[in-house]
Design an enzyme around this catalytic site. Structure first.
Site, PDB file in Angstrom:
ATOM      1  N   ASP A  25       0.823  -1.396  -0.073  1.00  0.00           N
ATOM      2  CA  ASP A  25      -0.017   0.020  -0.101  1.00  0.00           C
ATOM      3  C   ASP A  25       0.910   1.113  -0.031  1.00  0.00           C
ATOM      4  OD1 ASP A  25       0.878   0.131   2.558  1.00  0.00           O
ATOM      5  OD2 ASP A  25      -0.657  -1.051   3.081  1.00  0.00           O
ATOM      6  N   GLY A  26       2.094   1.243  -0.066  1.00  0.00           N
ATOM      7  CA  GLY A  26       3.155   2.369  -0.209  1.00  0.00           C
ATOM      8  C   GLY A  26       3.555   2.794   1.189  1.00  0.00           C
ATOM      9  N   GLU A  27       3.195   2.237   2.249  1.00  0.00           N
ATOM     10  CA  GLU A  27       3.745   2.639   3.613  1.00  0.00           C
ATOM     11  C   GLU A  27       5.240   2.125   3.677  1.00  0.00           C
ATOM     12  OE1 GLU A  27       0.567   1.833   6.787  1.00  0.00           O
ATOM     13  OE2 GLU A  27      -0.624   2.945   5.727  1.00  0.00           O
ATOM     14  N   ARG A  83      14.957  27.667   1.079  1.00  0.00           N
ATOM     15  CA  ARG A  83      14.627  28.892   0.223  1.00  0.00           C
ATOM     16  C   ARG A  83      13.312  29.510   0.586  1.00  0.00           C
ATOM     17  NH1 ARG A  83      16.157  26.145  -5.108  1.00  0.00           N
ATOM     18  NH2 ARG A  83      15.474  24.258  -3.815  1.00  0.00           N
ATOM     19  N   GLN A  84      12.597  28.815   1.072  1.00  0.00           N
ATOM     20  CA  GLN A  84      11.206  29.547   1.173  1.00  0.00           C
ATOM     21  C   GLN A  84      11.287  29.946   2.660  1.00  0.00           C
ATOM     22  OE1 GLN A  84       8.837  29.872  -0.964  1.00  0.00           O
ATOM     23  NE2 GLN A  84       7.186  30.709   0.312  1.00  0.00           N
ATOM     24  N   HIS A 118      19.133  33.042   4.030  1.00  0.00           N
ATOM     25  CA  HIS A 118      19.351  34.560   3.301  1.00  0.00           C
ATOM     26  C   HIS A 118      18.671  35.217   4.337  1.00  0.00           C
ATOM     27  CE1 HIS A 118      19.242  37.326   0.733  1.00  0.00           C
ATOM     28  NE2 HIS A 118      18.156  37.494   0.149  1.00  0.00           N
ATOM     29  N   ASP A 157      24.485  35.724  -8.155  1.00  0.00           N
ATOM     30  CA  ASP A 157      23.576  36.687  -7.667  1.00  0.00           C
ATOM     31  C   ASP A 157      24.081  37.191  -6.078  1.00  0.00           C
ATOM     32  OD1 ASP A 157      23.064  34.502  -5.499  1.00  0.00           O
ATOM     33  OD2 ASP A 157      21.359  33.878  -6.570  1.00  0.00           O
ATOM     34  N   LYS A 180      20.632  39.595  -9.391  1.00  0.00           N
ATOM     35  CA  LYS A 180      19.517  38.747 -10.055  1.00  0.00           C
ATOM     36  C   LYS A 180      18.271  39.100  -9.572  1.00  0.00           C
ATOM     37  CE  LYS A 180      18.736  34.096  -8.547  1.00  0.00           C
ATOM     38  NZ  LYS A 180      19.032  33.007  -8.393  1.00  0.00           N
ATOM     39  N   ARG A 182      14.568  37.204  -9.683  1.00  0.00           N
ATOM     40  CA  ARG A 182      13.768  36.251 -10.280  1.00  0.00           C
ATOM     41  C   ARG A 182      12.364  36.605 -10.832  1.00  0.00           C
ATOM     42  NH1 ARG A 182      14.186  30.762 -10.331  1.00  0.00           N
ATOM     43  NH2 ARG A 182      16.499  30.767  -9.161  1.00  0.00           N
TER      44      ARG A 182
HETATM   45  C1  R5P Z   1      18.873  30.901  -4.730  1.00  0.00           C
HETATM   46  O1  R5P Z   1      18.871  32.106  -4.598  1.00  0.00           O
HETATM   47  C2  R5P Z   1      19.718  30.120  -4.853  1.00  0.00           C
HETATM   48  O2  R5P Z   1      20.914  30.552  -4.233  1.00  0.00           O
HETATM   49  C3  R5P Z   1      20.256  29.687  -6.102  1.00  0.00           C
HETATM   50  O3  R5P Z   1      20.688  30.589  -6.789  1.00  0.00           O
HETATM   51  C4  R5P Z   1      18.949  28.861  -6.921  1.00  0.00           C
HETATM   52  O4  R5P Z   1      18.367  28.199  -6.147  1.00  0.00           O
HETATM   53  C5  R5P Z   1      19.176  28.337  -8.180  1.00  0.00           C
HETATM   54  O5  R5P Z   1      17.853  27.984  -8.691  1.00  0.00           O
HETATM   55  P1  R5P Z   1      17.778  27.589 -10.161  1.00  0.00           P
HETATM   56  O6  R5P Z   1      18.942  26.739 -10.494  1.00  0.00           O
HETATM   57  O7  R5P Z   1      16.420  27.033 -10.473  1.00  0.00           O
HETATM   58  O8  R5P Z   1      17.996  28.985 -11.028  1.00  0.00           O
END
Ligand code: R5P
Length: 285
Positions: A25-27, A83-84, A118, A157, A180, A182
């Protein structure tokens, strides 16, 4: 260049084995193949594409404890979801803290490499257990010094400035940082500073993560337009979404990554860095 074996060797530790399979079942079924009672257990989890790995990791940590492990440590060279780290749009999950609680919630200590911090200044701001952030920069610098002639280190960046500066210093090479913007998951806009003083050097792009490859592809295109040779591309964490590695391979002189995540571009071994950081936790009592 398998990381677990290298780290175990350097720590003079037994390389354990966890049997793992899926029920129909995937567990997840999981079993420690050796006795862990009274021992320090160090889990090494390479958490690229993490969603399928986080529950088995939590289950392994809880099971090691239940089986009487003295302490359970975690080496997770790549910390996913960092990153989030803010709510860019109303209602979004700020995944950095939540993911880290899932990853580190069941262990006594954590070792990781260059997490994408960051807006979160320090890992201890979101991590409740003793944690060591190890750095790949010395290993990257050694690789650059040994493989690239007349390099110019380039961060694509502002966030990459921290790594590029150190790598350039250790490799005794000049560096610069692009800016950079995005535009989407797979689209970025880059601006180059004046690179005329560095004409003739080999561009070496250094970033912590390559995911879609959009950042490195855009940087490579800008450098070509500015008259530079095809760049050497280096990443700490080789996430590489589908198609990214091939696309980059077509425009780069070489693509090299550390083995924080297993990938065919792995050329820079972090076993020594990981083992040294883990040793400090193992010796801490
Ligand atoms: C984000 O600021 C990270 O340092 C990388 O620059 C980023 O995750 C690179 O992502 P991607 O390859 O999708 O441009």
């Amino acid at each position: 260049m398998l990381l677990a074996g290298g780290v175990a060797r350097l720590l003079d530790a037994a390389l354990g084995r966890i049997e793992r399979r899926r029920f129909p079942d995937g567990e997840t079924y999981l079993r420690f193949a050796q006795d862990v009672s009274g021992r320090d257990v160090v889990l090494l989890a390479q958490l690229g594409r993490p969603d399928d790995k986080l529950f088995p990791l939590a289950l392994a940590a809880a099971t090691a404890r239940e089986l009487g492990a003295r302490r359970v440590g975690l080496i997770a060279p790549y910390l996913p979801y960092m990153r989030q780290d803010t709510r860019f749009h109303p209602g979004e999950a700020v995944s950095a803290g939540h993911a880290l609680r899932l990853i580190a919630g069941g262990v006594d200590w954590l070792v990781t490499v260059d997490p994408h911090l960051h807006r979160i200044g320090d890992l201890s701001d979101i991590c409740q257990i003793p944690a060591t952030v190890a750095h790949a920069a010395p290993a990257l610098a050694e690789w650059v010094a040994g493989h690239v002639r007349n390099p110019l280190l380039i961060g694509p960046d502002g966030e990459s400035a921290q790594w590029v500066k150190t790598v350039a210093h250790d490799a005794r090479a000049p560096f610069c940082v692009l800016s950079k913007r995005r535009l989407g998951d797979r689209a970025v806009e880059l601006t180059l500073p004046d690179l005329a003083p560095h004409a003739g050097r080999t561009p070496v792009l250094v970033d912590d993560i390559i995911s879609s490859g959009a950042t490195m592809l855009a940087a490579a295109a800008k450098l070509r337009a500015a008259g530079f040779a095809a760049p050497v591309v280096i990443a700490v964490h080789a996430l590489f979404a589908r198609g990214a590695y091939d696309a980059l391979g077509a425009v780069a002189a070489q693509v090299a990554s550390t083995n924080s995540l297993p990938h065919r571009s792995n050329a820079i071994d972090l076993a020594g860095v990981m083992a040294a950081a883990a040793r400090r936790h193992l010796d801490s009592r």
